[in-house]
Design a protein around this motif. Sequence first.
Motif, mmCIF file in Angstrom:
data_model
loop_
_atom_site.group_PDB
_atom_site.id
_atom_site.type_symbol
_atom_site.label_atom_id
_atom_site.label_comp_id
_atom_site.label_asym_id
_atom_site.label_seq_id
_atom_site.Cartn_x
_atom_site.Cartn_y
_atom_site.Cartn_z
ATOM 1 N N GLY A 119 0.821 -1.202 0.000
ATOM 2 C CA GLY A 119 0.000 0.000 0.000
ATOM 3 C C GLY A 119 0.852 1.248 0.000
ATOM 4 N N ALA A 120 0.246 2.350 0.376
ATOM 5 C CA ALA A 120 0.975 3.610 0.401
ATOM 6 C C ALA A 120 0.600 4.373 1.658
ATOM 7 C CB ALA A 120 0.637 4.432 -0.841
ATOM 8 N N GLY A 121 1.597 4.897 2.339
ATOM 9 C CA GLY A 121 1.358 5.700 3.523
ATOM 10 C C GLY A 121 0.751 7.040 3.134
ATOM 11 N N ALA A 122 -0.027 7.612 4.050
ATOM 12 C CA ALA A 122 -0.595 8.940 3.797
ATOM 13 C C ALA A 122 0.553 9.943 3.666
ATOM 14 C CB ALA A 122 -1.500 9.338 4.945
ATOM 15 N N SER A 123 0.466 10.804 2.680
ATOM 16 C CA SER A 123 1.557 11.745 2.464
ATOM 17 C C SER A 123 1.004 13.136 2.236
ATOM 18 C CB SER A 123 2.381 11.321 1.244
ATOM 19 O OG SER A 123 1.695 11.697 0.066
ATOM 20 N N TRP A 124 1.961 14.095 2.193
ATOM 21 C CA TRP A 124 1.582 15.479 1.907
ATOM 22 C C TRP A 124 0.706 15.554 0.662
ATOM 23 C CZ3 TRP A 124 2.858 17.213 -2.888
ATOM 24 C CH2 TRP A 124 3.817 16.462 -3.586
ATOM 25 N N ALA A 125 0.996 14.664 -0.316
ATOM 26 C CA ALA A 125 0.278 14.735 -1.590
ATOM 27 C C ALA A 125 -1.196 14.406 -1.414
ATOM 28 C CB ALA A 125 0.925 13.793 -2.597
ATOM 29 N N ASP A 126 -1.508 13.496 -0.460
ATOM 30 C CA ASP A 126 -2.913 13.177 -0.205
ATOM 31 C C ASP A 126 -3.641 14.382 0.374
ATOM 32 O OD1 ASP A 126 -2.955 10.340 -0.909
ATOM 33 O OD2 ASP A 126 -1.571 10.098 0.774
ATOM 34 N N ALA A 164 -7.295 32.170 -8.130
ATOM 35 C CA ALA A 164 -7.255 33.495 -8.753
ATOM 36 C C ALA A 164 -6.525 34.503 -7.864
ATOM 37 C CB ALA A 164 -8.671 33.967 -9.059
ATOM 38 N N GLY A 165 -5.405 34.075 -7.318
ATOM 39 C CA GLY A 165 -4.582 35.012 -6.556
ATOM 40 C C GLY A 165 -4.954 35.149 -5.090
ATOM 41 N N THR A 166 -6.082 34.561 -4.664
ATOM 42 C CA THR A 166 -6.483 34.633 -3.262
ATOM 43 C C THR A 166 -6.083 33.330 -2.564
ATOM 44 O OG1 THR A 166 -8.370 35.971 -3.869
ATOM 45 C CG2 THR A 166 -8.424 34.944 -1.689
ATOM 46 N N VAL A 167 -5.333 33.457 -1.473
ATOM 47 C CA VAL A 167 -4.948 32.266 -0.725
ATOM 48 C C VAL A 167 -6.188 31.722 -0.021
ATOM 49 C CG1 VAL A 167 -3.537 31.359 1.149
ATOM 50 C CG2 VAL A 167 -2.597 33.072 -0.415
ATOM 51 N N VAL A 168 -6.482 30.440 -0.238
ATOM 52 C CA VAL A 168 -7.681 29.857 0.374
ATOM 53 C C VAL A 168 -7.338 28.830 1.441
ATOM 54 C CG1 VAL A 168 -9.114 30.229 -1.672
ATOM 55 C CG2 VAL A 168 -7.862 28.080 -1.418
ATOM 56 N N GLY A 169 -6.056 28.459 1.550
ATOM 57 C CA GLY A 169 -5.722 27.488 2.576
ATOM 58 C C GLY A 169 -4.351 26.880 2.347
ATOM 59 N N HIS A 170 -4.046 25.868 3.158
ATOM 60 C CA HIS A 170 -2.748 25.216 3.107
ATOM 61 C C HIS A 170 -2.919 23.715 3.257
ATOM 62 C CE1 HIS A 170 -1.737 29.364 4.155
ATOM 63 N NE2 HIS A 170 -0.575 29.149 3.571
ATOM 64 N N ALA A 171 -1.921 22.996 2.767
ATOM 65 C CA ALA A 171 -1.956 21.545 2.898
ATOM 66 C C ALA A 171 -0.540 21.018 2.906
ATOM 67 C CB ALA A 171 -2.737 20.933 1.736
ATOM 68 N N GLY A 172 -0.370 19.826 3.455
ATOM 69 C CA GLY A 172 0.948 19.207 3.431
ATOM 70 C C GLY A 172 1.165 18.340 4.648
ATOM 71 N N GLU A 173 2.445 18.081 4.900
ATOM 72 C CA GLU A 173 2.814 17.262 6.048
ATOM 73 C C GLU A 173 3.037 18.193 7.228
ATOM 74 O OE1 GLU A 173 5.840 14.305 5.158
ATOM 75 O OE2 GLU A 173 6.784 14.748 7.090
ATOM 76 N N LEU A 174 2.677 17.738 8.429
ATOM 77 C CA LEU A 174 2.852 18.599 9.599
ATOM 78 C C LEU A 174 4.326 18.667 9.993
ATOM 79 C CD1 LEU A 174 -0.200 17.601 11.809
ATOM 80 C CD2 LEU A 174 0.056 19.597 10.333
ATOM 81 N N HIS A 175 4.670 19.763 10.640
ATOM 82 C CA HIS A 175 6.024 19.977 11.148
ATOM 83 C C HIS A 175 6.347 18.884 12.178
ATOM 84 C CE1 HIS A 175 9.522 21.884 12.823
ATOM 85 N NE2 HIS A 175 9.409 22.916 11.998
ATOM 86 N N PRO A 176 7.537 18.304 12.117
ATOM 87 C CA PRO A 176 7.867 17.238 13.088
ATOM 88 C C PRO A 176 7.709 17.702 14.537
ATOM 89 C CG PRO A 176 9.529 17.368 11.360
ATOM 90 C CD PRO A 176 8.596 18.511 11.130
#
Lengths: 373, 837
Positions: free
Chosen positions: B650-657, B694-706
């Motif tokens: 399988g695949a571990g959950a990653s920033w890409a998910d 369209a140039g407006t930041v709507v949020g963030h995603a990724g891996e959490l800081h260790p």
Amino acid sequence: MSAPNKSYDPVEVEALKPEEVERARDEALAAFATAGTLEELKQAKVAHTGDRSALSLANREIGALPPQAKAAAGKLIGQARGAVNQALAKRQVELEAERDARVLVEEAVDVTLPYDRTPRGARHPLTTLAERIEDTFVAMGYEVASGPEVEAEWLNFDALNLHEDHPARSMQDTFFVQAPDGSADSGVVLRTQTSPVQIRTMLDREPPLYAVSPGRVYRTDELDATHTPVFRQVEAIAVDEGITFADLKGTIELLVEKLIGGGLELRWRPSYFPFTEPSAEIDLQCFVCRGESVGNPDRPCRTCSSEGWIELGGCGVVNPRVLVACGVDPQVYSGFAFGLGLERILMNRHNVADMRDMVEGDVRFTLPFGMEI
Amino acid sequence: MRVPLSWLREYVDLPAGESGRDVAARLVRAGLEVETVEQLGADLKGPLVVGQVLSIEELAGFKKPIRHCFVNVGDANGTGEPQEIVCGATNFAVGDKVVVVLPGAVLPGPFPIAARQTYGHTSAGMICSARELGMGDDHNGIIVLPPEYEPGTDAIELLQLVDEVLDIAVTPDRGYCLSMRGVAREAAAAYGLPLADPALLDVPPANSYGYLVKVADPVGCDRFVARTVTGVDPAAQSPLWLQRRLQKSGIRPISLTVDITNYVMLEVGQPLHAYDRSRVDGPIQVRRAAEGETLTTLDGVKRKLSAEDLLICDNSGPIGLAGVMGGASTEIVDPVTDPETGVTTGSTEIIIEAAHFEPVTIARAAKRHKLPSEASKRFERGVDPEAARAAAQRAVDLLVLIAGGTAEAGVTDIAAPHPVRTIAIHADLPDRVAGTEYGRETVTRRLQEIGATVAGADILEVTPPSWRPDLTDPYDLAEEVIRLEGYDNVPARMPMVPPGRGLTEAQRFHRRTGVVLAGAGFVEVNNYPFIGEAALDALGLDAGDARRRTVKLVNPLSDEEPSLRTSLLPGLLGALRRNIGRGNTDLAIFEMGTVFLPKAELSVAPRLPVDRRPSAEQLAELDAALPHQPRRVAVALAGERLPSGWWGKGAGASWADAVEAARTVARAAGVELTVRQAQYAPWHPGRCAELSVAGTVVGHAGELHPRVIKALHLPERTCAMEVDLDLLGADLSGRVSGPPVSGYPVATQDVALIVDAAVPAAEVETALRDGAGELLESLRLFDVFTGEQAGEGKKSLAYTLRFRATDRTLTADEATAARESAVAVAASRTGAVLRGA
């Protein structure tokens, strides 16, 4: 490609003997019948129907026969070739079926293997329950309205005929928001009910108004099996000319039928809410014991605690004072409103014993509810 | 309000067989919330009798005092012989009358009683305490009865141990039902029976020689009745019936005078206060407090008074917090019996106060001093001002009757003038509110039943009874009629609702968001929005981070969590951890909900009038005081996103998910997300995507800081996403145009580009798309690699480009030209070089 027939001599040619044609045919049929594999059949096919086969050669020679002999020879050879081709096709089908049966059996797999490769998701049952109720109302022609959870006291209390010293105001255990100076006098609270959405709806538009508004509300209760400080209500309001208590009853009866099922008795208990008059609490006959557990210790009912009734919520005819605060003329319009607690409906409709399960976010609780309930 | 059925029957002649549950059902339908019907003495079984103690032998040598007694129980034991009983209590003497339970009986519990050997003697029964009989919590020894009862008398009957008690939660509009009188009135109406009104008493008229009372604040106190009784016997005790009624009503008997005031309050609803006249200095005055004044209330607490407090005073100063609690200095003195002489001393001269105070004054005082009392509860909800005289008279009568007192002739009754309240109501208003037809006759009769006087025809002039201050407008009266006629009898019908607009685009989008996330394998959770500093610290937010500016609660559930969330993540990550703690390892969860962001300019929401619609400016002022409450969605992932199994790894959950979850939501909004590398807490600085539309930041995603993962005890590589749904769904009006679907063949070309490792793939892709032009049908990155073959500090990106025209078959040259154009733009914008070139 067949080679030219070197022995061709139109003058010397004479018709094939019928017995030779028959022999060639019988040899072909025998070869097909004894072919045990598709490969053997293919070889037999080349040998007996190919360009160099006896019947093909004979066929070719028909053209060289004298006109008077052509018809008889053509008939004879045509019949023989027809029989041969038919037998070939039949054997071909038989051998292919044999091959398929063998190979596909070899390719068989265990289709009962689990394939939980795609992770399963689910929506929270309180969300989908609210949507089901919304849909029931939308089908009746209502719109879905919403309002802020941090709400002005005026909208949460005053406009609903709960003035500052009203005893009912201290009944509701309210979370107060700090004012800029740190005091409690911000005039802002966490809404204790979805009723301020009624007010916003009435302030927003002219009647007729028919709206349903689900949402989170807050009271300073501690979390336990039957209480949570953050819970959900669904509120509905109708403001129009000639709206009566009878309209309220009809609407709620329909909702209950759609949501829980028909054939259950509703009990309308006079009660008191400052924003409605008359006011009622609605109890639904327990759909598990249908009241048979009351005073019957041998048949206790967990769903209704052997009381025979399940509290659904509060309702009433909108108090004219509320209409006045929203600029709606009570001489022309009247309305009804009601509010239901979603957690309780979920507990009853889906046999959830402990309200904490709805709060803690354990995926094992939510998964079985899927996408809709 | 606890209502003993036996007491209720004194005012309403209920049918003999009617059970407490039957009465409760009737009252419920009339609008009284009967919470429970308590069955007193349900499991009690006699013989339980009066006994007289004949002898007491103190047994020595045990850890506690033990008495070996003989008790005369008359013929109750079948022999007439004295009953031998061993008893652990010591509060009785030879000759006292006590309650004896004999073998064969069953006490509440149930506790079967049998003769047994104990402390070296036979104990054939038990001398009972109040608690053992289920009469209350009093366990200060056994019950000593007044002397007048004969040994052998049935004590179950005598102590009225079998009864039913209705516990009623009285709504704030029904103050009058905080009395037997009020509940009896409802019961009478519910059964159609006459009411014996306990407030109908002969009361002598007011005169000028009663106790002197001066009311300085006739608004706060519009009625003050004072009566005096002298010669009260301090030794007199409350009779059993009075004690029992108090006990069943949930009030502990204290002393005769206090018991009488409590009893009358329960009976008539009028709170009374009794003063020891010998301790009152001069005339009684009713006034507001002066700032800085203090009063020691009879619970012994010295209270600082506020100028709003209404006081009862004498020459010495405050002697009572009006309508809330009396003062210690003038309270009735508990009777004390001198053991030497047997003489009992206590209060002998009593002033009875029956006053009427303004509800709001009392409510605020009780709230301010955190002193909700039986009196304040009633005054807050409205007490019948006309019942004050009768209540005082009833107390005087009982003091005379039971305590041997003498009623003084003086009757003080100070009453502020009361305008008669009449309400004009169209006789058909109840019909119009209910949607049924009652008719004028019914309306008139029902209004009379609640105690109103009714005159007029089409328009009725209704004077509500004095005990119903809640009845102020025609709709109040309509409600009374409808409720007494029965809500069950109102027909049900459906309103004619005009055609609706259905769900709004935003509402549909919100639903879609939940559906697509659940479809993508996320499970929805709902968390409380309460957070504290610790949660913000754990996220690693800078001191100046905007998310540290929160809406704070005055009275949070927990002092650790006084704020409302400014991000969904604290709650969501908490739920993630909770799940992991319970053994759920592979998790993908999401939450949709509001966050609360204080406005730049803080303000206070005004308290607007309610007698008209507020102006647009006033409403804007209200909204200005509320925080921004945008709706967000967030996800959190841990463990395997795609499980391993017999099919392979399988695949571990990653920033890409996490980023893909955001894209999934964006697709539900019909918008394309632009992804940019960013550094934003609580995400890993190298694995954080800033998401914009369209140039407006709507949020963030990724891996959490260790560090965040460590602080929150989450699994390594936990990932999360949070986006603002209001921004994502800002424009849901767009309609998709159906694309032309070309039937001509596709021309596929692959390119592999070498770029600097730091160049974001998104930029390369944009450049390729821009350069490829209109023939490009689709573009897909199929391989990324770094290492020797790519070169130091470089990476290779391999794309498949599919070209197609809508009107012709492309030639190989055309497709190649388009590809070369794409590569050229990528080269000029990102420095990309064709691999192998």
